[in-house]
Design an enzyme around this catalytic site. Structure first.
Site, PDB file in Angstrom:
ATOM      1  N   LYS A 171      -4.165 -12.040  -7.785  1.00  0.00           N
ATOM      2  CA  LYS A 171      -5.400 -12.205  -7.029  1.00  0.00           C
ATOM      3  C   LYS A 171      -6.520 -11.331  -7.602  1.00  0.00           C
ATOM      4  CE  LYS A 171      -6.984 -10.937  -2.702  1.00  0.00           C
ATOM      5  NZ  LYS A 171      -6.842 -10.140  -1.522  1.00  0.00           N
ATOM      6  N   LYS A 186       0.828  -1.204   0.000  1.00  0.00           N
ATOM      7  CA  LYS A 186       0.000   0.000   0.000  1.00  0.00           C
ATOM      8  C   LYS A 186       0.864   1.256   0.000  1.00  0.00           C
ATOM      9  CE  LYS A 186      -4.411  -1.620   1.742  1.00  0.00           C
ATOM     10  NZ  LYS A 186      -5.456  -1.507   2.775  1.00  0.00           N
ATOM     11  N   LYS A 219     -10.735  -5.727  -6.327  1.00  0.00           N
ATOM     12  CA  LYS A 219     -11.604  -4.637  -6.779  1.00  0.00           C
ATOM     13  C   LYS A 219     -10.797  -3.384  -7.063  1.00  0.00           C
ATOM     14  CE  LYS A 219     -12.075  -4.508  -2.029  1.00  0.00           C
ATOM     15  NZ  LYS A 219     -12.570  -5.517  -1.125  1.00  0.00           N
TER      16      LYS A 219
END
Ligand code: TRP
Length: 329
Positions: free
Chosen positions: A194, A112, A197
């Site tokens: 993976k 992140k 969204k």
């Protein structure tokens, strides 16, 4: 003694088929084994920038999706994290027993920090500590999570064990519950990655509230390979992913699915995968629409749940205050 099950979900507004199969769907199953406490984690969400109006909508739609996925609000608590202030309070205390080095090793933080390079805030760094607080506040036995949260769960166990070494029996050390089948659903367009969204290409994921024709289109354009054989084999991530999804949605084993589609082309197989997803999600989608049209009911669920969760959390927090040497209120 009844087991306590805790899990949290980010209010991202979209629950992908991957989140559903890998995590949320299991909440309703596993909660049959004990008392389920489930939280829409708005405090976690603000570690990345959110639009206030959208955030508020997403918290409610995520809550509705959780109920629609089969978690019974009569038997479980389904609350909004910020409604129980003990999460922040315990989180501070745990921060003081968590090492900078441990948090620096969290792969999600590293990912992140790269993705949101202009906003590497302290909350993003201490995110796993808040998650540990979520879990430890309820003397949780079992934590159903997707594989991507395994490292955070380990950290929660480490913090609990470390603090128990100083303050005997302070926390119950939780166990993770990571599903084996369909634990990891991959992207439809890049099956080595993976399903997510946050992927800029919406064709790469299926949202559990996608319309049937969208689901059909996405499955039909899913990346596979040129082997022209329906089989679960090493080195065929696209094929393996579709078989995993099919098996997770129908309950049929992968072997049985392979036998069923023997000799058929990819086109027919992909259509069948889409149909299995559409059929599996249809009751959920109806329930979701019904819930979203009834905000009063949603409010009654989250208010009642926060009250009960708050009472449990307050007791744990008081126990922690007592043991670490704070003066009782
Ligand atoms: N970090 C989790 C995720 O992103 C969500 C979460 C927050 C959670 N608190 C939790 C999961 C406690 C399990 C237990 O998916």
């Amino acid at each position: 003694m009844e087991k306590t099950i805790f899990s949290g979900i980010q209010p991202s507004g979209i629950i992908t088929l991957g989140n559903y199969i890998g995590a949320v769907r299991n909440w309703s199953r596993i909660s049959e084994q004990g008392k389920g406490i489930f939280s829409v984690v708005d405090l976690h969400a603000i570690t990345v920038r959110q639009d206030p109006k959208e955030l508020r909508e997403r918290i409610l739609s995520t809550l509705a999706m959780v109920i629609a996925s089969g978690v019974d609000p009569e038997k479980n608590l389904i609350f909004i994290q910020s409604h129980v202030s003990a999460h922040c309070e315990l989180s501070w205390i745990l921060n003081c027993y968590t090492m900078f080095g441990e948090l620096s090793r969290m792969t999600q933080f590293k990912d992140k920090a790269q993705r949101y390079a202009d906003n590497i805030n302290a909350g993003l760094f201490t995110y796993p500590v808040l998650m540990a607080a979520d879990i430890l506040l309820y003397d949780t036995d079992l934590v159903p999570v997707g594989v991507d949260q395994k490292q955070h769960l380990e950290l929660a166990r480490d913090i609990a064990t470390r603090m128990n070494g100083i303050f005997p029996k302070l926390f119950k050390v939780p166990e993770g519950y990571i599903p084996s089948v369909g634990a990891k659903v991959m992207s439809l367009t890049q099956p080595e990655k993976k399903m997510s969204k946050s992927d800029p290409n919406p064709k790469s994921y299926i949202s559990i509230i996608d319309e049937p024709d969208q689901i059909m289109k996405k499955c039909r354009s899913a990346v596979t390979d040129s082997e022209n054989r329906i089989a679960y084999e090493e080195g065929r991530p696209g094929m393996n992913n579709l078989l995993t999804i099919y098996s997770a949605m129908t309950g049929e084993t992968i072997e049985a699915a392979v036998a069923r589609f023997e000799g058929q082309g990819y086109g027919a197989f992909k259509t069948a995968v889409a149909e299995a997803i559409i059929a599996g999600l249809s009751p959920l989608q109806q329930e979701y629409r019904r819930l979203m049209a009834d905000p009063g009911y949603l409010r009654s669920v989250y208010t009642r749940s926060a009250e009960e969760a708050g009472a449990i959390a307050a007791k744990t927090l008081a126990r922690v205050h007592e043991q670490i040497g704070f003066v009782g209120r």
